[in-house]
Design a protein around this motif. Structure first.
Motif, PDB file in Angstrom:
ATOM      1  N   ILE A 135       0.842  -1.203   0.000  1.00  0.00           N
ATOM      2  CA  ILE A 135       0.000   0.000   0.000  1.00  0.00           C
ATOM      3  C   ILE A 135       0.877   1.252   0.000  1.00  0.00           C
ATOM      4  O   ILE A 135       0.606   2.229  -0.710  1.00  0.00           O
ATOM      5  N   LYS A 136       1.934   1.221   0.771  1.00  0.00           N
ATOM      6  CA  LYS A 136       2.851   2.363   0.798  1.00  0.00           C
ATOM      7  C   LYS A 136       3.546   2.529  -0.564  1.00  0.00           C
ATOM      8  O   LYS A 136       3.793   3.654  -1.018  1.00  0.00           O
ATOM      9  N   LYS A 137       3.823   1.420  -1.212  1.00  0.00           N
ATOM     10  CA  LYS A 137       4.424   1.467  -2.548  1.00  0.00           C
ATOM     11  C   LYS A 137       3.450   2.103  -3.541  1.00  0.00           C
ATOM     12  O   LYS A 137       3.862   2.908  -4.396  1.00  0.00           O
ATOM     13  N   ALA A 138       2.182   1.767  -3.430  1.00  0.00           N
ATOM     14  CA  ALA A 138       1.175   2.363  -4.309  1.00  0.00           C
ATOM     15  C   ALA A 138       1.104   3.873  -4.102  1.00  0.00           C
ATOM     16  O   ALA A 138       1.043   4.643  -5.074  1.00  0.00           O
ATOM     17  N   LYS A 139       1.115   4.298  -2.851  1.00  0.00           N
ATOM     18  CA  LYS A 139       1.077   5.736  -2.553  1.00  0.00           C
ATOM     19  C   LYS A 139       2.288   6.435  -3.169  1.00  0.00           C
ATOM     20  O   LYS A 139       2.154   7.501  -3.795  1.00  0.00           O
ATOM     21  N   ALA A 140       3.463   5.843  -3.007  1.00  0.00           N
ATOM     22  CA  ALA A 140       4.687   6.450  -3.552  1.00  0.00           C
ATOM     23  C   ALA A 140       4.650   6.519  -5.071  1.00  0.00           C
ATOM     24  O   ALA A 140       5.224   7.445  -5.667  1.00  0.00           O
ATOM     25  N   ALA A 141       3.941   5.576  -5.694  1.00  0.00           N
ATOM     26  CA  ALA A 141       3.843   5.547  -7.158  1.00  0.00           C
ATOM     27  C   ALA A 141       2.716   6.432  -7.682  1.00  0.00           C
ATOM     28  O   ALA A 141       2.500   6.527  -8.895  1.00  0.00           O
ATOM     29  N   GLY A 142       1.980   7.058  -6.773  1.00  0.00           N
ATOM     30  CA  GLY A 142       0.881   7.921  -7.186  1.00  0.00           C
ATOM     31  C   GLY A 142      -0.370   7.176  -7.598  1.00  0.00           C
ATOM     32  O   GLY A 142      -1.221   7.708  -8.317  1.00  0.00           O
ATOM     33  N   VAL A 143      -0.516   5.931  -7.133  1.00  0.00           N
ATOM     34  CA  VAL A 143      -1.696   5.120  -7.457  1.00  0.00           C
ATOM     35  C   VAL A 143      -2.647   5.146  -6.263  1.00  0.00           C
ATOM     36  O   VAL A 143      -2.322   4.618  -5.192  1.00  0.00           O
TER      37      VAL A 143
END
Length: 337
Positions: free
Chosen positions: A112-120
Motif C-alpha cells: 500500500i505504501k508502494k502504491a502511494k509512492a507511485a501515485g496510485v
C-alpha cells in the motif's frame, strides 16, 4: 456548502433502506456512464470459489463498467503472498484507482505504501485498513464489523435462552484471523457475550473463509468437546460457513435448532441458503453485510472518487440483525447473495 450530486447520492444511499439500493444505483450509474470512459480500475480481490466474493466482485464490475470504466480483475483464494504479487503488478500498470479486498491486512502494508509512492490511489474494501496505512490509502468502504459481531452474540444468547439453558458452551469459526474485519467482529461478539457470562466461549478457530474447512473444523471441535459438556452454540463468520457446520453437527448425531432443543447457530454475510436455514429452524439468525449491497456501495463510492467528487475517507455500510422478527424485512436482499 452543498456537496456534489454523486457524493450526496452516497450519503443518501447509506440512509436508504436496502430495498432502495438497487434502483438508486442503476439510475445514477446509467445516467453518467460516458463520463468515465477514459478511467481504468484494477480490482485485486478474492476469487469466485468463495461464494460471497463471487457476488461482491460481480456487483463491483457491473457498476463500474456500467459507468464506462475499464476494469481489470486479479483474483486469488485469499492468499496473502499471491495478493502482494498482484498488487505490485497492478501498481506497475498505473491505474486511476486500485481497489483491494485484503486477504491479510498486515501483509499488505508495504504494498500500500508502494502504491502511494507511485501515485496510485487505493480504495480499501470490506476490512478496515491498518492504522499505519490510513494516510496512504485514498479511501475505504467497509462493513460495520463490530455491529455484525454484536448481532451474532445476541442471536446466540437469545437462542440459548429460548432453549432454557442456564449455562452453555460456544465455539467460533471465523474468517481469516489476520484481517481487521474478523478481529473487529470477534471484539463486538465478545463484548456482548460478556453480558451473559453463563455462556462460555470454548474455542475460536480460523477457517480462512473456507466453507469446506469450516465444516471440518466444526466436526473436530464437536468431537473434542463431547466429553466436556458438548457444544451448545456456534458463531460462523458467514452463512456459507454456517451451512456446512450445521451439516457436520447432523452427521455427528447432534440435534440442531432451538425447536429441536439442539445446537444454536448464527451466521453473518447473509445468503439465500442462510435465509432458508433460518426458515427451516436449523439456523437461529444471521446479519447483513450481504455481498450484493456491499459490492454496489463500493462501486458507487469508486465512481464518485473517479469523478473527482467529495467522498468521505471512510464509508461505513450500515448492517442489520436478521432473525425471526426481522427475517422477512431482509430476506429478499439476503437472497441475492
Amino acid at each position: 456548502m452543498q456537496m456534489p450530486k454523486r457524493a450526496l447520492g452516497i450519503s443518501r444511499l447509506l440512509q436508504l433502506g436496502f430495498a432502495s439500493v438497487l434502483a438508486t444505483m442503476a439510475v445514477v450509474g446509467a445516467a453518467q456512464a460516458a463520463d468515465l470512459s477514459s478511467k481504468k480500475v484494477i480490482l485485486v480481490t478474492c476469487g469466485p470459489a468463495n461464494p460471497w466474493c463471487k457476488v461482491f466482485n460481480e456487483r463491483i464490475v457491473a457498476g463500474l463498467e456500467g459507468a464506462g470504466v475499464k476494469v481489470s480483475v486479479l483474483e486469488s483464494d485469499l492468499d496473502p503472498v499471491q495478493e502482494v504479487q498482484q498488487i505490485n503488478q497492478a501498481i506497475s500498470q498505473k491505474p486511476d484507482l486500485l481497489m483491494i479486498e485484503p486477504a491479510d491486512d498486515k501483509s499488505l502494508i508495504a504494498s500500500i505504501k508502494k502504491a502511494k509512492a507511485a501515485g496510485v490511489p487505493v480504495l480499501y474494501m470490506d476490512s478496515p485498513a491498518d492504522a499505519s496505512i490510513m494516510d496512504d490509502i485514498a479511501l475505504q468502504v467497509i462493513a460495520d464489523n463490530a455491529a455484525l459481531g454484536r448481532f451474532a452474540a445476541q442471536n446466540l444468547i437469545d437462542g440459548l435462552r429460548e432453549r432454557g439453558l442456564k449455562s452453555g458452551n460456544v465455539i467460533v469459526i471465523t474468517g481469516t484471523a489476520g484481517s481487521q474485519m474478523v478481529q473487529d467482529r470477534q471484539k463486538g461478539f465478545e463484548e456482548v457475550m460478556a453480558t451473559a457470562p453463563e455462556y462460555k466461549i470454548l474455542d475460536v478457530q480460523d477457517s480462512n473463509w473456507d466453507p469446506v474447512q469450516s465444516g471440518k473444523i466444526a466436526q473436530q471441535l464437536f468431537a473434542k468437546y463431547a466429553s466436556q459438556g458438548g457444544v451448545d452454540a456456534v458463531r460462523a463468520d458467514a452463512d456459507y460457513m454456517a451451512i456446512p457446520i450445521i451439516e457436520a453437527a447432523k452427521q455427528a448425531g447432534m440435534k440442531v435448532g432451538v425447536k429441536n432443543d439442539g445446537l444454536v447457530v448464527t451466521g453473518t454475510n447473509c445468503t439465500a441458503e442462510g435465509i432458508q436455514a433460518i426458515r427451516a429452524g436449523d439456523m437461529y439468525g444471521t446479519a447483513t453485510e450481504d455481498a450484493w449491497t456491499q459490492g454496489i456501495v463500493t462501486a458507487e463510492t469508486a465512481i464518485a472518487f473517479l469523478k473527482g467528487e467529495t467522498v468521505p475517507k471512510t464509508v461505513i455500510v450500515p448492517e442489520y440483525r436478521v432473525h425471526g422478527p426481522t427475517l422477512e424485512k431482509y430476506a429478499e436482499l439476503c437472497s441475492k447473495s
